[in-house]
Each structure stands twice: as C-alpha cells, then as structure tokens.
Design a protein around this motif. Structure first.
Motif, PDB file in Angstrom:
ATOM      1  N   LEU A   1       0.837  -1.198   0.000  1.00  0.00           N
ATOM      2  CA  LEU A   1       0.000   0.000   0.000  1.00  0.00           C
ATOM      3  C   LEU A   1       0.876   1.254   0.000  1.00  0.00           C
ATOM      4  CD1 LEU A   1      -2.932   0.945   0.077  1.00  0.00           C
ATOM      5  CD2 LEU A   1      -2.756   1.019   2.558  1.00  0.00           C
ATOM      6  N   GLN A   2       0.673   2.100  -0.987  1.00  0.00           N
ATOM      7  CA  GLN A   2       1.436   3.344  -1.135  1.00  0.00           C
ATOM      8  C   GLN A   2       0.527   4.523  -0.759  1.00  0.00           C
ATOM      9  OE1 GLN A   2       4.769   3.360  -2.100  1.00  0.00           O
ATOM     10  NE2 GLN A   2       4.578   1.146  -1.908  1.00  0.00           N
ATOM     11  N   SER A   3       0.819   5.170   0.368  1.00  0.00           N
ATOM     12  CA  SER A   3      -0.065   6.234   0.861  1.00  0.00           C
ATOM     13  C   SER A   3      -0.089   7.467  -0.042  1.00  0.00           C
ATOM     14  CB  SER A   3       0.347   6.635   2.276  1.00  0.00           C
ATOM     15  OG  SER A   3       1.691   7.095   2.276  1.00  0.00           O
ATOM     16  N   THR A   4       0.943   7.657  -0.865  1.00  0.00           N
ATOM     17  CA  THR A   4       0.978   8.833  -1.745  1.00  0.00           C
ATOM     18  C   THR A   4       0.475   8.536  -3.161  1.00  0.00           C
ATOM     19  OG1 THR A   4       3.273   8.364  -2.342  1.00  0.00           O
ATOM     20  CG2 THR A   4       2.900   9.856  -0.473  1.00  0.00           C
ATOM     21  N   ASP A   5       0.077   7.290  -3.408  1.00  0.00           N
ATOM     22  CA  ASP A   5      -0.364   6.880  -4.743  1.00  0.00           C
ATOM     23  C   ASP A   5      -1.891   6.850  -4.777  1.00  0.00           C
ATOM     24  OD1 ASP A   5      -0.907   5.698  -7.171  1.00  0.00           O
ATOM     25  OD2 ASP A   5       0.251   3.876  -6.798  1.00  0.00           O
ATOM     26  N   SER A   6      -2.502   7.776  -5.517  1.00  0.00           N
ATOM     27  CA  SER A   6      -3.967   7.822  -5.586  1.00  0.00           C
ATOM     28  C   SER A   6      -4.502   7.167  -6.859  1.00  0.00           C
ATOM     29  CB  SER A   6      -4.455   9.272  -5.494  1.00  0.00           C
ATOM     30  OG  SER A   6      -3.906  10.030  -6.556  1.00  0.00           O
ATOM     31  N   SER A   7      -3.660   6.327  -7.507  1.00  0.00           N
ATOM     32  CA  SER A   7      -4.108   5.649  -8.727  1.00  0.00           C
ATOM     33  C   SER A   7      -5.198   4.629  -8.404  1.00  0.00           C
ATOM     34  CB  SER A   7      -2.929   4.951  -9.416  1.00  0.00           C
ATOM     35  OG  SER A   7      -2.511   3.834  -8.645  1.00  0.00           O
TER      36      SER A   7
END
Length: 200
Positions: free
Chosen positions: A20-26
């Motif tokens: 999970l990437q907290s800065t990735d809104s894809s």
C-alpha cells in the motif's frame, strides 16, 4: 508420495499491506488496498503410511497442475522501486480467467474423466468478484459454486496464497461426504494458475 510415512507443514504468510502506497492515488493502488488483506494459514499433510492418514481428517490430493501464461507478467505482480512495492493489477484479469483458466480447469478435470459439474467443492482463490463471475460463467457453474470464496472475500478480503487455505478450512469444516470431489484453484503473479484435485 516421496516420503509416505512422514508429515509436512505448509505455511503461507501474506503481508499484502506492505504494497500500500499512501501517496499513490491511482485506481490500481486504491483497488489493491481495498481488496487485499494480510493473513496467514497452515496445513499439515501426511503420507499414505502415516498414522494420521487413516483418520480421514482431510481430503486426499489426487493431482496437481501449475501453469504460467506467457506474456502476462504485466497483468499481476509488483513494481519494486525506491518507493517500495506497488501492486500491479491489469484490467484484463477477468478476461484472462474466462479464456485461459476456465480452459485449463476443463482440461485438467478431463484428464481425470471429470467435468466441472462433477466437482462438489470449489476452493477458489477469490481474486475478486469479477474473476469469480468470469469463472462461474465460463465453466457454466451455478452461482453457489464459489459461495465459500465469496464469503471469504467479504469477511477477510483477498489474502493472496493464504486465501485458499482459509477457504479450504471452511469447506472441510462443513464436512463434504466421503467420495466428494474438490478442486482448489489459486492465481498468482505472472499470471499463473495452480490447480489441485482433491477427494474426501
């Protein structure tokens, strides 16, 4: 088969939240974060000559098959970089399941003189609702065929490899009658499928 008097433990631990990437809104990151969960499961397998074999505590493994579908590595896996691990989920996965996995299942069962309708217990990795729908459709199965997978997906999400063991425990606890045929299906990066034919 190689060590008929012995027992073995299969342990599966999946920490999907690491991707999970907290800065990735894809959309791919949001779907992966919502669909996948952390989990662990284990089972004990025994050979034919082991004392526990006679107890019939679980199903017998009849046959297995693994398949990696060439040219599909861009559809499921991880993109690893300085940011960590990012989940890769291709939109074509349900179509791939419909075309190739269904054909693989039918071929595998036919090698044992079986058809999808002969399977009493489906232990299917819940890749997602669309994948379960695609397989139900392609294999001409009743909606109830993947009920155990759908319950698991709703309760704990997709636990990657631990999912099939979670689902198997639910099916085993329900006590399929002796002689019942089960089919365990798993999906993984690559795109790959794993099939295990079971008999109670």
């Amino acid at each position: 088969a190689g060590r008929p008097g012995d027992a073995a433990v299969l342990l599966s631990t999946e920490l999907c939240s690491l991707t999970l990437q907290s800065t990735d809104s894809s959309m791919a990151n949001l779907v992966a974060g919502a669909l996948f969960g952390d989990g662990a499961a284990a089972l004990v397998a025994v050979g034919r000559d082991h004392p526990l074999h006679a107890t019939g505590a679980g199903p017998e493994v009849v046959a297995t098959r693994s398949r990696l579908y060439p040219g599909t590595e861009h559809l499921l896996g991880w993109d690893i970089g300085h940011w960590g691990m990012r989940m890769v989920l291709g939109r074509e996965l349900p179509d791939l399941a419909r075309l190739h996995v269904a054909e693989e299942v039918e071929s595998f069962l036919a090698a044992h003189d079986l058809k999808p309708a002969d399977v009493d217990a489906w232990i299917c990795h819940p890749g997602g609702p669309k994948i379960l729908d695609a397989l139900t459709d392609a294999l001409a199965l009743p909606e109830s065929a993947f009920a155990a997978s759908r319950r698991s997906l709703a309760a704990v999400g997709n636990l990657s490899s631990a999912s099939v063991l979670h689902i198997l425990e639910g099916v085993r606890s329900a006590g399929p009658p002796p002689g019942s045929i089960g089919l365990m299906l798993g999906f993984g990066p690559g795109f790959a499928s794993e099939l295990v034919l079971l008999r109670w």
